[in-house]
Design a protein around this motif. Structure first.
Motif, PDB file in Angstrom:
ATOM      1  N   THR A  96       0.865  -1.180   0.000  1.00  0.00           N
ATOM      2  CA  THR A  96       0.000   0.000   0.000  1.00  0.00           C
ATOM      3  C   THR A  96       0.901   1.228   0.000  1.00  0.00           C
ATOM      4  O   THR A  96       2.113   1.105   0.153  1.00  0.00           O
TER       5      THR A  96
ATOM      6  N   TYR B  20     -11.303  -7.651  -1.854  1.00  0.00           N
ATOM      7  CA  TYR B  20     -10.289  -6.612  -1.639  1.00  0.00           C
ATOM      8  C   TYR B  20      -8.962  -7.103  -2.212  1.00  0.00           C
ATOM      9  O   TYR B  20      -8.291  -7.940  -1.624  1.00  0.00           O
TER      10      TYR B  20
ATOM     11  N   PHE C  52      -5.086  -6.838  -3.566  1.00  0.00           N
ATOM     12  CA  PHE C  52      -3.832  -6.157  -3.218  1.00  0.00           C
ATOM     13  C   PHE C  52      -2.722  -6.577  -4.172  1.00  0.00           C
ATOM     14  O   PHE C  52      -2.671  -7.739  -4.596  1.00  0.00           O
TER      15      PHE C  52
ATOM     16  N   LYS D 139     -12.226  -4.136  -5.135  1.00  0.00           N
ATOM     17  CA  LYS D 139     -11.499  -2.895  -4.848  1.00  0.00           C
ATOM     18  C   LYS D 139     -10.024  -3.232  -4.936  1.00  0.00           C
ATOM     19  O   LYS D 139      -9.562  -4.185  -4.292  1.00  0.00           O
TER      20      LYS D 139
ATOM     21  N   LYS E 223      -6.322  -2.100  -4.051  1.00  0.00           N
ATOM     22  CA  LYS E 223      -5.538  -1.153  -3.251  1.00  0.00           C
ATOM     23  C   LYS E 223      -4.431  -0.596  -4.138  1.00  0.00           C
ATOM     24  O   LYS E 223      -3.574  -1.329  -4.628  1.00  0.00           O
TER      25      LYS E 223
ATOM     26  N   ASP F 208      -8.297   2.367  -4.849  1.00  0.00           N
ATOM     27  CA  ASP F 208      -8.072   3.238  -3.685  1.00  0.00           C
ATOM     28  C   ASP F 208      -6.573   3.500  -3.511  1.00  0.00           C
ATOM     29  O   ASP F 208      -5.860   2.694  -2.913  1.00  0.00           O
TER      30      ASP F 208
ATOM     31  N   ASN G 106      -5.340   5.763  -1.686  1.00  0.00           N
ATOM     32  CA  ASN G 106      -5.140   6.424  -0.381  1.00  0.00           C
ATOM     33  C   ASN G 106      -4.589   7.845  -0.528  1.00  0.00           C
ATOM     34  O   ASN G 106      -3.675   8.256   0.211  1.00  0.00           O
TER      35      ASN G 106
ATOM     36  N   GLU H  36     -11.945   5.753  -4.762  1.00  0.00           N
ATOM     37  CA  GLU H  36     -11.805   5.990  -3.310  1.00  0.00           C
ATOM     38  C   GLU H  36     -10.556   6.830  -3.029  1.00  0.00           C
ATOM     39  O   GLU H  36      -9.454   6.474  -3.457  1.00  0.00           O
TER      40      GLU H  36
ATOM     41  N   HIS I 263     -15.013   0.806   5.733  1.00  0.00           N
ATOM     42  CA  HIS I 263     -13.605   0.519   5.463  1.00  0.00           C
ATOM     43  C   HIS I 263     -13.144  -0.562   6.424  1.00  0.00           C
ATOM     44  O   HIS I 263     -13.818  -0.864   7.410  1.00  0.00           O
ATOM     45  N   SER I 264     -12.006  -1.188   6.138  1.00  0.00           N
ATOM     46  CA  SER I 264     -11.464  -2.149   7.106  1.00  0.00           C
ATOM     47  C   SER I 264      -9.950  -2.131   7.082  1.00  0.00           C
ATOM     48  O   SER I 264      -9.342  -1.656   6.120  1.00  0.00           O
ATOM     49  N   ASN I 265      -9.369  -2.616   8.152  1.00  0.00           N
ATOM     50  CA  ASN I 265      -7.935  -2.929   8.227  1.00  0.00           C
ATOM     51  C   ASN I 265      -7.835  -4.436   8.453  1.00  0.00           C
ATOM     52  O   ASN I 265      -8.855  -5.101   8.569  1.00  0.00           O
TER      53      ASN I 265
ATOM     54  N   HIS J 184     -10.733  -7.151   4.927  1.00  0.00           N
ATOM     55  CA  HIS J 184      -9.408  -7.744   4.703  1.00  0.00           C
ATOM     56  C   HIS J 184      -9.433  -9.237   5.042  1.00  0.00           C
ATOM     57  O   HIS J 184      -8.436  -9.922   4.860  1.00  0.00           O
TER      58      HIS J 184
ATOM     59  N   ARG K 250       1.728  -1.255  14.117  1.00  0.00           N
ATOM     60  CA  ARG K 250       1.881  -1.479  12.671  1.00  0.00           C
ATOM     61  C   ARG K 250       3.038  -0.634  12.141  1.00  0.00           C
ATOM     62  O   ARG K 250       3.130   0.549  12.441  1.00  0.00           O
TER      63      ARG K 250
HETATM   64  O1  GKR Z   1      -4.485  -2.487   5.266  1.00  0.00           O
HETATM   65  O2  GKR Z   1      -2.898  -1.526   4.177  1.00  0.00           O
HETATM   66  C1  GKR Z   1      -4.071  -1.629   4.513  1.00  0.00           C
HETATM   67  C2  GKR Z   1      -5.046  -0.634   3.963  1.00  0.00           C
HETATM   68  O3  GKR Z   1      -4.438   0.206   3.049  1.00  0.00           O
HETATM   69  C3  GKR Z   1      -5.603   0.173   5.094  1.00  0.00           C
HETATM   70  O4  GKR Z   1      -4.567   0.673   5.890  1.00  0.00           O
HETATM   71  C4  GKR Z   1      -6.458   1.292   4.623  1.00  0.00           C
HETATM   72  O5  GKR Z   1      -6.775   2.067   5.712  1.00  0.00           O
HETATM   73  O6  GKR Z   1      -7.912  -0.408   3.687  1.00  0.00           O
HETATM   74  C5  GKR Z   1      -7.751   0.871   4.039  1.00  0.00           C
HETATM   75  C6  GKR Z   1      -8.345   1.836   3.053  1.00  0.00           C
HETATM   76  O7  GKR Z   1      -9.332   1.523   2.460  1.00  0.00           O
HETATM   77  O8  GKR Z   1      -7.855   2.959   2.921  1.00  0.00           O
END
Ligand code: GKR
Ligand code: MG
Length: 449
Positions: A26, A153, A155, A209, A211, A239, A241, A264, A343-345, A372, A425
């Protein structure tokens, strides 16, 4: 004489736990091999057990422990007052500058997450059991649906062999095609499409989605186009970010009208303008609905985001907004013709279940729920994890959360947690194996240096 009132809390335990993760990429770097969470287990004198799960780390763990005297001895029916007392007693941390996560600085995530929402979850679980009602019936206007649409989700994943000192799991021998795939390198559009196809086979997802914030924006859009080609009826979202500048976000997203269903957090703060202002300008120029979990994470931020019309979809994570708060947001958005999602982590199946109940109580037509959990599937802390089938997450129908905690698994996850040197983290640590000296830059995709 008959006893009056609801059962009393007799015990509250806080148990930090850890689980295993893939080398997910990410903007903030690469996920480490372990992630942490905090569990709350509350018992009452009716013999029930309520559970909650929230973000990991010492800050949240200590915040939860400090709440114990405000919870034990209280009647579960007074859960709102218990939470109010916790809010009134809590102090803002000195390091919390109020910036939130509009720049995806993950060291600030712990200030956006509110530890007490894990307590709210456990108390609602108890109250549901007392009233013989599933938790979703206690939220908002009660249950709106039996199952909740969920997204796949996706990645980018880096090659864990490039981080030889780190103990990432290797599941390549698994008989399950998804488990065999999820720890391997996946960085090309073809591999992202393959990831989506395997997830579609296993869980039935039709919405995805990706990332972003990992490669150059143009390359990520190639993956999005390939996904749309493979799933022409699918709803595809990316997304980054907030990694892109306004100019870049407009250039990248305009040609994607009709390919992306929504976008997003395409951009963030720049040139002295807050992310809420910049996203409003983005929306003037691109005809795509915009979602966020970064620029509206509390009611004050939401006021400005709404006033500026910066967003269409608020991903109101119950661990930021509270369970009652997230459903309140869903009601407001629905009344205004806007859309709710969450949203989730990284999380375990307790969060999966809790979010299923919140989404079940959200009125209107929420966007497919983020989770996730597919990256953690198999590391369950429940004896009866709700399943995702045909793209929908089932909402347990039994009282409270409607699930049973597996204490042996919890103890195992706690032992793993206690072995870790750090509980917070840190996505830079693994990233530095890939790019020596790598540092987070909210405006540069993590593999672009
Ligand atoms: O788990 O690395 C991750 C995600 O990037 C998370 O930190 C984000 O907060 O999933 C999240 C998002 O939708 O922005
Ligand atoms: Mg997001």
């Amino acid at each position: 004489m008959m006893e009056r009132g609801t059962p009393l809390v007799t015990e509250m335990q806080v148990i930090p736990v850890a689980g295993r993760d893939s080398m997910l990429m990410t903007l903030s770097g690469a996920h480490a091999p372990f992630f942490t969470r905090n569990l709350v287990i509350i018992k009452d004198n009716a013999g029930h057990t309520g559970i909650g799960e929230i973000h990991g780390g010492d800050y949240t763990c200590e915040a939860l422990e400090s709440c114990i005297p405000l919870v034990v001895g209280q009647p579960i029916g007074m859960y709102r007052k218990i939470l109010d007392n916790i809010h009134k007693a809590s102090k803002k941390a000195k390091e919390d500058d109020g910036e939130g996560i509009q720049n995806l600085d993950i060291s600030k995530l712990k200030f956006v997450v509110k530890a007490e929402w894990a307590i709210e979850c456990a108390l609602l679980d108890l109250l549901g059991q007392y009233l013989d009602l599933p938790m979703c019936q206690l939220l908002g206007d009660g249950k709106q649906r039996d199952r909740v649409e969920t997204l796949g989700y996706l990645f980018y994943v880096s090659d864990k062999e490039k981080a030889p000192g780190l103990e990432y799991l290797d599941e390549r021998e698994s008989a399950d095609p998804w488990f065999a795939m999820r720890r391997k390198e996946m960085l090309t559009p073809e591999q992202i499409v393959e990831q989506a196809q395997v997830l579609h086979e296993k869980y039935g997802f039709r919405n995805f989605k990706l990332k972003g914030g990992v490669l150059e924006g143009e390359k990520e859009m190639e993956a999005v186009r390939a996904l749309k080609k493979a799933f022409p009826k699918g709803r595809i979202n990316i997304d980054p970010n907030g990694a892109w500048s306004l100019e870049e976000a407009v250039r990248l997203c305009r040609p994607m009208e009709g390919v992306l269903t929504y976008i997003e957090d395409p951009c963030g703060p720049e040139a002295g303008y807050s992310s809420r202002e910049v996203m409003a300008e983005f929306k003037n120029q691109v005809k795509l609905p915009v979602a966020t979990n970064m620029i509206a994470t509390d009611w004050r931020q939401f006021y400005h985001a709404a006033a500026l019309k910066s967003v269409d979809i608020v991903l109101a994570d119950p661990h930021f907004w509270g369970f009652g708060g997230s459903v309140r947001m869903a009601q407001i958005l629905n009344d205004w013709g806007l859309i709710w999602g969450s949203h989730s982590n990284n999380h375990f199946d307790i969060t999966l279940t809790a979010f299923a109940h919140v989404a079940a109580a959200a009125p209107g037509n929420p966007t497919a729920l983020d989770t996730h959990w597919i990256w953690q599937d198999g590391q369950n802390l429940l004896k009866d994890t709700p399943q995702i089938r045909d793209g929908y997450l089932e909402v347990p129908d039994r009282p409270g959360l409607g699930v049973t905690i597996d204490m042996e698994k919890v103890e195992e996850a706690n032992r793993l947690y206690r072995k870790l040197d750090s509980h917070d983290r840190d996505d830079a640590m693994a990233m530095q194996y890939l790019i020596p000296g790598w540092k987070f830059d909210s405006k540069k995709p993590c593999l672009v240096r």
